[in-house]
Design an enzyme around this catalytic site. Structure first.
Site, short mmCIF file in Angstrom:
data_model
loop_
_atom_site.label_atom_id
_atom_site.label_comp_id
_atom_site.label_asym_id
_atom_site.label_seq_id
_atom_site.Cartn_x
_atom_site.Cartn_y
_atom_site.Cartn_z
N GLN A 67 -9.18 -2.78 -0.25
CA GLN A 67 -7.83 -2.30 0.01
C GLN A 67 -7.02 -2.12 -1.27
OE1 GLN A 67 -6.12 -5.28 2.56
NE2 GLN A 67 -7.07 -4.47 4.42
N CYS A 68 -7.69 -1.98 -2.43
CA CYS A 68 -6.96 -2.02 -3.70
C CYS A 68 -5.88 -0.96 -3.78
CB CYS A 68 -7.93 -1.89 -4.87
SG CYS A 68 -8.95 -0.39 -4.85
N GLY A 69 -6.17 0.26 -3.31
CA GLY A 69 -5.18 1.32 -3.38
C GLY A 69 -4.00 1.06 -2.46
N ALA A 90 -1.93 -1.72 -3.95
CA ALA A 90 -1.16 -1.20 -5.08
C ALA A 90 0.05 -0.41 -4.58
CB ALA A 90 -2.04 -0.33 -5.97
N HIS A 120 -11.12 1.55 -8.87
CA HIS A 120 -10.11 0.58 -8.45
C HIS A 120 -8.74 1.22 -8.64
CE1 HIS A 120 -9.07 -3.50 -7.39
NE2 HIS A 120 -8.42 -3.76 -8.52
#
Length: 299
Positions: free
Chosen positions: A89-91, A94, A192
């Site tokens: 779920q990095c995006g 962010a 990422h």
């Protein structure tokens, strides 16, 4: 089985109750999930006015201790909250962190962002391999304006990114993540997302406000003239990403190089049994050389 008492066949009979079934064995949750939920709790309960500025200043002091002593370092940064991602779920994490700089009156829960991304077909498991889709999602979630830059982080884009950050606005950048979360070059195999909340400039001269605790660190006065690339000796971006609660300082050129070489999906992901949403043209067309500038709505 029933037992016959001594009183004969007309006497009442009583069944011996069966023993209760054994309690089920509870399997402990995976250590990674425990760790993730622990850090999430820490992040959610942390006071953004305590520790964050001091933590960033300590990071800057370490940098200044090994840099040129004659440079003046100007800090532009706006605090953003931290959040640890669960799964790819990095995006989306962010994007959630970036929301803190967009003047939103009410926080948008991460679950809402995830559900919206899934319902729009942008993601299957939380992954975001399309900067264009991320831009659409950002505008829908926050009602903001999102400018998608293509062609890398140098040239005119460099000026626009740095100007955006000095105005106190967030930038979303895809890059390859190294083991310490810093930018590296893995052809997109470690793709990422990070949110950039500020920038640290190293310059030779300028009339600035000195930090009372850290020699060499300064803050820009309200009437500081616009800085040009020729004035900047060194540039560090102030970043957060979804695998750590802490700020990181990344040299601009390293981020730019990492951002420009996102070419292909990690082969391990191609055969891990999961389905991912990959844009037409693959990771190269979806992420390579792309950055997002998020601006507050003018309405």
């Amino acid at each position: 089985m029933a037992l016959m008492p001594e009183g004969g066949s007309n006497a009442a009979t009583h069944a011996i109750p069966a023993p209760p079934p054994p309690l089920p064995t509870l399997c402990p949750p995976p250590p990674s999930l425990v760790k993730s939920k622990f850090f999430k709790k820490v992040a959610d309960s942390s006071d953004p006015s305590v520790g964050e500025c001091e933590e960033l200043k300590k990071l800057i002091k370490k940098l200044l201790d090994r840099c040129c002593e004659t440079l003046k370092w100007i800090l532009y940064n706006q605090h953003i909250p931290s959040l640890i991602q669960e799964g790819p779920q990095c995006g989306l994490v962010a994007l959630w962190m970036a929301g803190g700089l967009l003047g939103i009156k009410h926080e948008v829960p991460l679950d809402t962002i995830v559900q919206m991304a899934v319902s729009r077909g942008y993601t299957a498991l939380g992954e975001m391999f399309s900067a264009a889709n991320m831009a659409c999602l950002a505008e829908e979630v926050y009602g903001c304006h999102c400018e998608l830059l293509t062609g890398g982080m140098e040239g005119e884009n460099r000026e626009r990114i740095l100007r955006h950050l000095t105005e106190g606005l967030p930038v979303l950048i895809p890059y390859d993540e190294d083991f310490n979360h810093e930018p590296c070059k893995r052809n997109g195999h470690r793709a990422h997302w990070a949110v950039i909340s500020g920038v640290l400039f190293g310059i030779w001269n300028g009339s600035l406000h000195p930090d009372p605790e850290i020699p060499g660190l300064y803050y820009p006065p309200a009437n500081l003239p616009a800085l040009h690339s020729d004035d900047l000796e060194q540039i560090y971006l102030i970043a957060k990403q979804g695998k750590s609660l802490r700020y990181q300082l990344w040299e601009y050129g390293c981020v730019s190089l990492s951002n420009s070489q996102l070419l292909q999906l990690d082969p391990k992901r191609s055969c891990d049994g999961n389905t991912y949403v990959i844009p037409e043209g693959g990771v190269r067309d979806g992420l390579s050389g792309k950055t997002l500038l998020l601006k507050r709505s003018e309405n």
